[in-house]
Design a protein around this motif. Structure first.
Motif, PDB file in Angstrom:
ATOM      1  N   ASP A 196       0.826  -1.207   0.000  1.00  0.00           N
ATOM      2  CA  ASP A 196       0.000   0.000   0.000  1.00  0.00           C
ATOM      3  C   ASP A 196       0.861   1.257   0.000  1.00  0.00           C
ATOM      4  OD1 ASP A 196      -2.202  -1.637   0.074  1.00  0.00           O
ATOM      5  OD2 ASP A 196      -2.475  -1.466   2.249  1.00  0.00           O
ATOM      6  N   ASP A 197       0.365   2.299  -0.656  1.00  0.00           N
ATOM      7  CA  ASP A 197       1.135   3.529  -0.808  1.00  0.00           C
ATOM      8  C   ASP A 197       1.459   4.205   0.512  1.00  0.00           C
ATOM      9  OD1 ASP A 197       1.209   3.230  -3.519  1.00  0.00           O
ATOM     10  OD2 ASP A 197      -0.324   4.737  -3.967  1.00  0.00           O
ATOM     11  N   ASP A 198       0.608   4.016   1.542  1.00  0.00           N
ATOM     12  CA  ASP A 198       0.846   4.716   2.804  1.00  0.00           C
ATOM     13  C   ASP A 198       1.785   3.968   3.737  1.00  0.00           C
ATOM     14  OD1 ASP A 198      -0.902   2.666   3.335  1.00  0.00           O
ATOM     15  OD2 ASP A 198      -2.200   3.833   4.671  1.00  0.00           O
ATOM     16  N   VAL A 199       2.257   2.790   3.341  1.00  0.00           N
ATOM     17  CA  VAL A 199       3.254   2.064   4.142  1.00  0.00           C
ATOM     18  C   VAL A 199       4.571   2.841   4.084  1.00  0.00           C
ATOM     19  CG1 VAL A 199       4.625  -0.045   4.319  1.00  0.00           C
ATOM     20  CG2 VAL A 199       2.184  -0.182   3.800  1.00  0.00           C
ATOM     21  N   HIS A 200       5.169   3.057   5.250  1.00  0.00           N
ATOM     22  CA  HIS A 200       6.422   3.808   5.317  1.00  0.00           C
ATOM     23  C   HIS A 200       7.592   2.863   5.051  1.00  0.00           C
ATOM     24  CE1 HIS A 200       7.922   7.820   6.597  1.00  0.00           C
ATOM     25  NE2 HIS A 200       9.064   7.158   6.712  1.00  0.00           N
ATOM     26  N   VAL A 201       8.525   3.305   4.225  1.00  0.00           N
ATOM     27  CA  VAL A 201       9.697   2.486   3.910  1.00  0.00           C
ATOM     28  C   VAL A 201      10.960   3.218   4.348  1.00  0.00           C
ATOM     29  CG1 VAL A 201       9.786   3.403   1.539  1.00  0.00           C
ATOM     30  CG2 VAL A 201      10.974   1.261   2.089  1.00  0.00           C
ATOM     31  N   TYR A 202      11.846   2.472   4.982  1.00  0.00           N
ATOM     32  CA  TYR A 202      13.182   2.957   5.337  1.00  0.00           C
ATOM     33  C   TYR A 202      14.162   2.098   4.540  1.00  0.00           C
ATOM     34  CZ  TYR A 202      10.739   4.952   9.382  1.00  0.00           C
ATOM     35  OH  TYR A 202       9.865   5.637  10.205  1.00  0.00           O
ATOM     36  N   TRP A 203      14.744   2.671   3.505  1.00  0.00           N
ATOM     37  CA  TRP A 203      15.587   1.917   2.577  1.00  0.00           C
ATOM     38  C   TRP A 203      17.039   2.349   2.697  1.00  0.00           C
ATOM     39  CZ3 TRP A 203      18.499   3.679  -1.668  1.00  0.00           C
ATOM     40  CH2 TRP A 203      18.988   2.679  -2.544  1.00  0.00           C
ATOM     41  N   GLY A 204      17.955   1.384   2.539  1.00  0.00           N
ATOM     42  CA  GLY A 204      19.369   1.726   2.549  1.00  0.00           C
ATOM     43  C   GLY A 204      20.171   0.757   1.705  1.00  0.00           C
ATOM     44  N   ALA A 205      21.192   1.270   1.043  1.00  0.00           N
ATOM     45  CA  ALA A 205      22.109   0.442   0.249  1.00  0.00           C
ATOM     46  C   ALA A 205      23.538   0.791   0.627  1.00  0.00           C
ATOM     47  CB  ALA A 205      21.889   0.673  -1.243  1.00  0.00           C
ATOM     48  N   TYR A 206      24.418  -0.217   0.601  1.00  0.00           N
ATOM     49  CA  TYR A 206      25.835  -0.042   0.953  1.00  0.00           C
ATOM     50  C   TYR A 206      25.974   0.654   2.308  1.00  0.00           C
ATOM     51  CZ  TYR A 206      25.714  -0.232  -4.197  1.00  0.00           C
ATOM     52  OH  TYR A 206      25.441  -0.557  -5.503  1.00  0.00           O
ATOM     53  N   VAL A 207      25.098   0.311   3.239  1.00  0.00           N
ATOM     54  CA  VAL A 207      25.062   0.996   4.530  1.00  0.00           C
ATOM     55  C   VAL A 207      26.397   0.824   5.259  1.00  0.00           C
ATOM     56  CG1 VAL A 207      23.930   1.108   6.782  1.00  0.00           C
ATOM     57  CG2 VAL A 207      22.578   0.717   4.723  1.00  0.00           C
ATOM     58  N   GLY A 208      26.928   1.926   5.757  1.00  0.00           N
ATOM     59  CA  GLY A 208      28.180   1.893   6.481  1.00  0.00           C
ATOM     60  C   GLY A 208      29.409   2.061   5.617  1.00  0.00           C
ATOM     61  N   THR A 209      29.224   2.260   4.313  1.00  0.00           N
ATOM     62  CA  THR A 209      30.349   2.448   3.401  1.00  0.00           C
ATOM     63  C   THR A 209      30.293   3.857   2.817  1.00  0.00           C
ATOM     64  OG1 THR A 209      29.304   1.810   1.303  1.00  0.00           O
ATOM     65  CG2 THR A 209      30.016   0.021   2.769  1.00  0.00           C
ATOM     66  N   PRO A 210      31.361   4.304   2.151  1.00  0.00           N
ATOM     67  CA  PRO A 210      31.329   5.628   1.515  1.00  0.00           C
ATOM     68  C   PRO A 210      30.255   5.763   0.448  1.00  0.00           C
ATOM     69  CG  PRO A 210      33.598   4.880   1.761  1.00  0.00           C
ATOM     70  CD  PRO A 210      32.724   3.711   2.118  1.00  0.00           C
ATOM     71  N   ASP A 211      29.762   4.652  -0.095  1.00  0.00           N
ATOM     72  CA  ASP A 211      28.721   4.690  -1.134  1.00  0.00           C
ATOM     73  C   ASP A 211      27.309   4.643  -0.559  1.00  0.00           C
ATOM     74  OD1 ASP A 211      30.477   4.637  -3.444  1.00  0.00           O
ATOM     75  OD2 ASP A 211      30.943   2.580  -2.862  1.00  0.00           O
ATOM     76  N   GLU A 212      27.166   4.792   0.748  1.00  0.00           N
ATOM     77  CA  GLU A 212      25.880   4.634   1.420  1.00  0.00           C
ATOM     78  C   GLU A 212      24.775   5.491   0.786  1.00  0.00           C
ATOM     79  OE1 GLU A 212      25.462   4.404   5.904  1.00  0.00           O
ATOM     80  OE2 GLU A 212      24.811   6.470   5.535  1.00  0.00           O
ATOM     81  N   LEU A 213      23.606   4.858   0.622  1.00  0.00           N
ATOM     82  CA  LEU A 213      22.416   5.541   0.101  1.00  0.00           C
ATOM     83  C   LEU A 213      21.262   5.293   1.069  1.00  0.00           C
ATOM     84  CD1 LEU A 213      22.711   4.313  -3.604  1.00  0.00           C
ATOM     85  CD2 LEU A 213      23.232   6.620  -2.790  1.00  0.00           C
ATOM     86  N   ILE A 215      17.039   6.390   1.804  1.00  0.00           N
ATOM     87  CA  ILE A 215      15.794   7.060   1.404  1.00  0.00           C
ATOM     88  C   ILE A 215      14.688   6.559   2.320  1.00  0.00           C
ATOM     89  CG2 ILE A 215      14.064   7.376  -0.412  1.00  0.00           C
ATOM     90  CD1 ILE A 215      16.247   6.915  -2.483  1.00  0.00           C
ATOM     91  N   SER A 216      13.813   7.441   2.769  1.00  0.00           N
ATOM     92  CA  SER A 216      12.665   7.026   3.581  1.00  0.00           C
ATOM     93  C   SER A 216      11.461   7.871   3.260  1.00  0.00           C
ATOM     94  CB  SER A 216      12.998   7.133   5.079  1.00  0.00           C
ATOM     95  OG  SER A 216      13.178   8.489   5.459  1.00  0.00           O
ATOM     96  N   GLY A 217      10.285   7.316   3.555  1.00  0.00           N
ATOM     97  CA  GLY A 217       9.030   8.014   3.333  1.00  0.00           C
ATOM     98  C   GLY A 217       7.949   7.038   2.927  1.00  0.00           C
ATOM     99  N   PRO A 218       6.714   7.503   2.741  1.00  0.00           N
ATOM    100  CA  PRO A 218       5.650   6.622   2.269  1.00  0.00           C
ATOM    101  C   PRO A 218       5.994   6.028   0.906  1.00  0.00           C
ATOM    102  CG  PRO A 218       4.746   8.675   3.109  1.00  0.00           C
ATOM    103  CD  PRO A 218       6.226   8.867   3.029  1.00  0.00           C
ATOM    104  N   VAL A 219       5.684   4.754   0.712  1.00  0.00           N
ATOM    105  CA  VAL A 219       6.023   4.077  -0.540  1.00  0.00           C
ATOM    106  C   VAL A 219       5.462   4.828  -1.741  1.00  0.00           C
ATOM    107  CG1 VAL A 219       5.630   1.992  -1.900  1.00  0.00           C
ATOM    108  CG2 VAL A 219       6.308   1.797   0.495  1.00  0.00           C
ATOM    109  N   GLY A 220       4.266   5.370  -1.594  1.00  0.00           N
ATOM    110  CA  GLY A 220       3.650   6.095  -2.700  1.00  0.00           C
ATOM    111  C   GLY A 220       4.415   7.339  -3.108  1.00  0.00           C
ATOM    112  N   GLU A 221       5.197   7.890  -2.197  1.00  0.00           N
ATOM    113  CA  GLU A 221       5.951   9.113  -2.479  1.00  0.00           C
ATOM    114  C   GLU A 221       7.397   8.839  -2.888  1.00  0.00           C
ATOM    115  OE1 GLU A 221       5.701  11.812   0.789  1.00  0.00           O
ATOM    116  OE2 GLU A 221       3.514  11.692   0.928  1.00  0.00           O
ATOM    117  N   VAL A 222       8.006   7.793  -2.334  1.00  0.00           N
ATOM    118  CA  VAL A 222       9.444   7.585  -2.575  1.00  0.00           C
ATOM    119  C   VAL A 222       9.756   6.279  -3.305  1.00  0.00           C
ATOM    120  CG1 VAL A 222      10.026   8.942  -0.527  1.00  0.00           C
ATOM    121  CG2 VAL A 222       9.859   6.429  -0.347  1.00  0.00           C
ATOM    122  N   GLY A 223       8.743   5.450  -3.566  1.00  0.00           N
ATOM    123  CA  GLY A 223       8.981   4.149  -4.181  1.00  0.00           C
ATOM    124  C   GLY A 223       9.698   4.232  -5.517  1.00  0.00           C
TER     125      GLY A 223
END
Length: 250
Positions: A196-213, A215-223
């Protein structure tokens, strides 16, 4: 008897290595590294940085080619079992030929050896075969899940509520019932787009490295932004290690 250590080295930041892990590193005579090829050479480089920073004794590093896994077959379970068997063949040969009786060898495991990693199962498989004898220990590490929620300054669960850790393949079958906080790992197909679009997502890639990415927010807004960012990062580096937490209202 030969001794094998499975040492969790954290999610990518050398500072994630625990004091217990540092003590274990300094017991090791031979470190075994399964090389995944030039595309993931930076993973080998991080392992070497950890050794350079924390190990104060003489040691050897022995590398072997990590077998490829068939990621195209629809027979997922069979492909994983076949890959683990061939990986066990490689590891068994390393332990037999590169480690002398009385010496200690180690596999450095990303995150924690007990969470979505095959090394522990492979070691148990080798012992069950009976071709080589050794004892082993497991040293826990900081997982990408812990690092993810810390970076997003949130908790893994809410008061009195369960949390479930699952895979992208399982999430694609539907959001788990009776659970509102779900951590998703090993998702190659952006399965969060099906919630569902209103589910909140906390996403991360390469966490803890210099390439860390992050993004967070409702899936409908940041998916869509997560999907695009993920695709760009994978294209740029040739691989991606990411995970995310989905949180819906109870």
């Amino acid at each position: 008897m030969k001794q094998i250590l499975l040492i969790g080295i954290g999610a990518g930041d050398p500072d994630y290595v625990t004091i217990q892990a540092v003590k274990a590193l300094n017991r090791v005579d031979v470190f075994f590294v399964l090389d995944k090829g030039e595309v993931k050479q930076d993973l080998v480089d991080v392992r070497q940085e950890i050794l350079d920073r924390h190990v104060e004794r003489d040691y050897r590093v022995v590398e072997a080619r990590d077998p490829d896994r068939d990621r195209t077959t629809p027979a997922y379970a069979e492909a994983v079992h076949d890959w683990r068997r061939r990986r066990a063949d490689v590891c068994e040969e390393l332990i037999r030929t590169e480690l002398e009786d009385g010496q200690t060898g180690a596999f450095l495991v990303w995150g924690d050896p007990a969470l979505y990693d095959s090394t522990l199962a492979i070691v148990e498989d080798i012992l069950a075969r009976g071709g080589v004898e050794f004892d082993y220990e497991v040293v826990p590490g900081i997982t990408s899940v812990q690092a993810l929620v810390a970076k997003h300054r949130t908790s893994l669960n809410r008061v009195g509520r369960p949390v479930q850790i699952t895979t992208g393949r399982r999430l694609a079958e539907g959001f788990p019932a009776d659970v509102d906080d779900v951590v998703v790992m090993l998702d190659a197909h952006n399965s969060f787009t099906g919630v569902d679009d209103d589910v909140h997502v906390y996403w991360g890639a390469y966490v803890g490295t210099p390439d860390e990415l992050l993004i967070s927010g409702p899936v409908g807004e940041v998916g869509e932004r997560i999907a695009a960012t993920r695709a760009e990062a994978r294209e740029r580096k040739g691989w991606i290690m990411d995970t995310y937490l989905l949180r819906r209202k109870p």
